[in-house]
Design a protein around this motif. Structure first.
Motif, PDB file in Angstrom:
ATOM      1  N   GLY A 121      -8.023   1.953  -4.359  1.00  0.00           N
ATOM      2  CA  GLY A 121      -7.474   0.674  -2.932  1.00  0.00           C
ATOM      3  C   GLY A 121      -5.942   1.971  -2.430  1.00  0.00           C
ATOM      4  N   GLY A 122      -5.557   2.908  -3.187  1.00  0.00           N
ATOM      5  CA  GLY A 122      -4.500   3.481  -2.830  1.00  0.00           C
ATOM      6  C   GLY A 122      -2.975   3.731  -3.523  1.00  0.00           C
ATOM      7  N   THR A 123      -2.799   2.973  -4.255  1.00  0.00           N
ATOM      8  CA  THR A 123      -1.512   2.280  -4.681  1.00  0.00           C
ATOM      9  C   THR A 123      -1.838   3.834  -6.136  1.00  0.00           C
ATOM     10  N   LEU A 124       0.397   4.578  -5.847  1.00  0.00           N
ATOM     11  CA  LEU A 124       0.412   5.169  -6.204  1.00  0.00           C
ATOM     12  C   LEU A 124       0.289   4.579  -7.828  1.00  0.00           C
ATOM     13  N   LEU A 125       0.157   5.971  -8.503  1.00  0.00           N
ATOM     14  CA  LEU A 125      -0.324   5.521  -9.915  1.00  0.00           C
ATOM     15  C   LEU A 125       1.063   5.804 -10.730  1.00  0.00           C
ATOM     16  N   THR A 126       2.386   6.764  -9.863  1.00  0.00           N
ATOM     17  CA  THR A 126       3.672   7.187 -10.792  1.00  0.00           C
ATOM     18  C   THR A 126       4.273   5.896 -10.076  1.00  0.00           C
ATOM     19  N   GLY A 127       4.049   5.273  -9.251  1.00  0.00           N
ATOM     20  CA  GLY A 127       5.189   3.766  -8.799  1.00  0.00           C
ATOM     21  C   GLY A 127       5.216   4.041  -7.425  1.00  0.00           C
ATOM     22  N   GLY A 128       6.125   2.240  -7.031  1.00  0.00           N
ATOM     23  CA  GLY A 128       7.010   3.436  -5.812  1.00  0.00           C
ATOM     24  C   GLY A 128       6.199   3.082  -4.811  1.00  0.00           C
ATOM     25  N   ARG A 129       4.469   2.280  -4.531  1.00  0.00           N
ATOM     26  CA  ARG A 129       4.361   2.195  -3.343  1.00  0.00           C
ATOM     27  C   ARG A 129       2.811   1.431  -4.207  1.00  0.00           C
ATOM     28  N   ALA A 130       3.139   0.178  -3.437  1.00  0.00           N
ATOM     29  CA  ALA A 130       1.998  -0.215  -3.933  1.00  0.00           C
ATOM     30  C   ALA A 130       0.821  -1.179  -2.897  1.00  0.00           C
ATOM     31  N   THR A 131      -0.532  -1.141  -2.287  1.00  0.00           N
ATOM     32  CA  THR A 131      -1.238  -2.362  -1.290  1.00  0.00           C
ATOM     33  C   THR A 131      -1.801  -3.116  -2.404  1.00  0.00           C
ATOM     34  N   ILE A 132      -1.544  -4.584  -2.267  1.00  0.00           N
ATOM     35  CA  ILE A 132      -2.868  -5.048  -3.072  1.00  0.00           C
ATOM     36  C   ILE A 132      -3.839  -5.190  -1.693  1.00  0.00           C
ATOM     37  N   ILE A 133      -4.240  -5.358  -0.600  1.00  0.00           N
ATOM     38  CA  ILE A 133      -5.432  -5.560  -0.074  1.00  0.00           C
ATOM     39  C   ILE A 133      -6.115  -4.123  -0.349  1.00  0.00           C
ATOM     40  N   GLY A 134      -5.879  -2.735  -0.353  1.00  0.00           N
ATOM     41  CA  GLY A 134      -6.134  -1.445  -0.972  1.00  0.00           C
ATOM     42  C   GLY A 134      -6.640  -2.053  -2.744  1.00  0.00           C
TER      43      GLY A 134
END
Length: 335
Positions: free
Chosen positions: A277-290
């Motif tokens: 979905g596009g959330t960075l696995l390293t943290g700091g950015r996330a998208t629930i819709i993604g």
């Protein structure tokens, strides 16, 4: 005296009419992949454009999405939660024990059903908070801390039920997994509410901004006054609560609770949905819709392969390939 120096027209700006294809795919690759999967199935897969097919895919993906929402929040802080499948098993094992009166006598069936909706979810949430406690208090790495309940949690569920399958038929409880509201599966509506609430929280609230700040730079977040310990414990608590809800949905849909199978492999599906979905696995950015889109992609890939006669084992290979591609696209975006 007039200035006789000749002037040259400015060089034309480089055209930006055509977007960079790679950047477009980096930002919107999940949506493109979902659209291509749908178009492929519409053209190739028999009976894809039917309500029955939609219902099958919806009921299969709801639990994954609900768990993946909690996983998104955890990963956004730079953590990971491997215990979600085991927490589903705990909630799924506890609920029938309550509404069937095996733990304590019930004054009325509806009292047991109400408690079965609340208590298992709270217990799963408490275990999620325990994960956060291990990480923040004892400074254990998230992958190790949650591995504790990944192993022990399913054992707890098996001890609670003596390893026995719990079969039941309680329509009032099973509504969460089999019921319909306005013709739509209730679990799908519940999933949508959770997704929208989490997306709003992440984008519009102080807590949501704190989650991203902690994942982006924990040291800077702490120095700026953000309660890092509290934020981490709360996201693991939320992940546990959502895992408990997903566990209730699964056992209600199956009309049985099997501590050996409920939630098995769910942690991998949730992490895959988050990554795709596009959330960075390293943290700091996330998208629930993604994350929602990522879960739909994973479910549709599996359905597409099965509907076209490909063995289920191939779906695991395809899932792994999708994760690798998603991580590669993330690296391209960061570079």
């Amino acid at each position: 005296m007039a200035d006789t120096a000749t002037t040259h027209p400015p060089a034309p700006a480089r055209s930006t009419a055509r977007p960079d294809l790679r950047m477009f795919l980096t930002r919107h690759g999940a949506w493109v992949a979902l659209a291509l999967l749908v178009l492929f199935n519409l053209a190739v897969t028999p009976n894809f454009a039917t309500w029955q097919t939609l219902n099958v895919n919806l009921t299969q993906v709801c639990a994954i999405v609900i768990v993946a929402v909690g996983m998104t929040l955890v990963i956004a802080t730079g953590g990971i939660d491997l215990s979600v499948g085991s927490l589903m098993a705990i909630a799924g094992a506890l609920a029938p024990l309550i509404f069937m009166g095996k733990l304590f006598p019930l004054p009325h069936l509806y009292v047991g059903i109400a408690l079965a909706f609340v208590v298992p979810v709270l217990v799963a949430g408490a275990f999620g908070w325990f994960n956060g406690f291990l990480i923040t208090r004892l400074r254990i790495q998230p992958i190790i801390a949650t591995l504790v309940l990944f192993i022990a949690g399913r054992g707890i569920a098996q001890v609670m039920t003596n390893g026995n399958l719990q079969v039941f038929k309680v329509p009032e409880f099973q509504y969460i997994g089999l019921g319909r509201l306005f013709g739509v599966p209730f679990q799908a509506l519940l999933m949508l509410v959770i997704v929208l609430a989490a997306a709003w929280m992440l984008r519009r609230t102080v807590f949501g901004r704190q989650i991203l700040a902690v994942g982006g730079n924990e040291r800077a977040a702490r120095l700026s006054g953000i309660p890092v310990v509290s934020v981490k414990r709360r996201v693991y608590l939320i992940s546990g609560l959502l895992s408990g809800i997903a566990g209730l949905i699964v056992i209600a849909r199956n009309s049985a609770a099997d501590a050996n199978l409920v939630g098995l492999g769910m942690e991998l599906d949730a992490i895959a949905a988050v990554a795709v979905g596009g959330t960075l696995l390293t943290g700091g950015r996330a998208t629930i819709i993604g994350t929602l889109v990522g879960a739909l992609i994973i479910q549709l890939v599996r359905y597409t392969l099965l509907a076209n006669g490909v063995p289920d084992a191939a779906a695991l290979i395809a899932k792994a390939a999708i994760i690798v591609l998603a991580v590669w696209l993330q690296r391209q975006a960061r570079s």
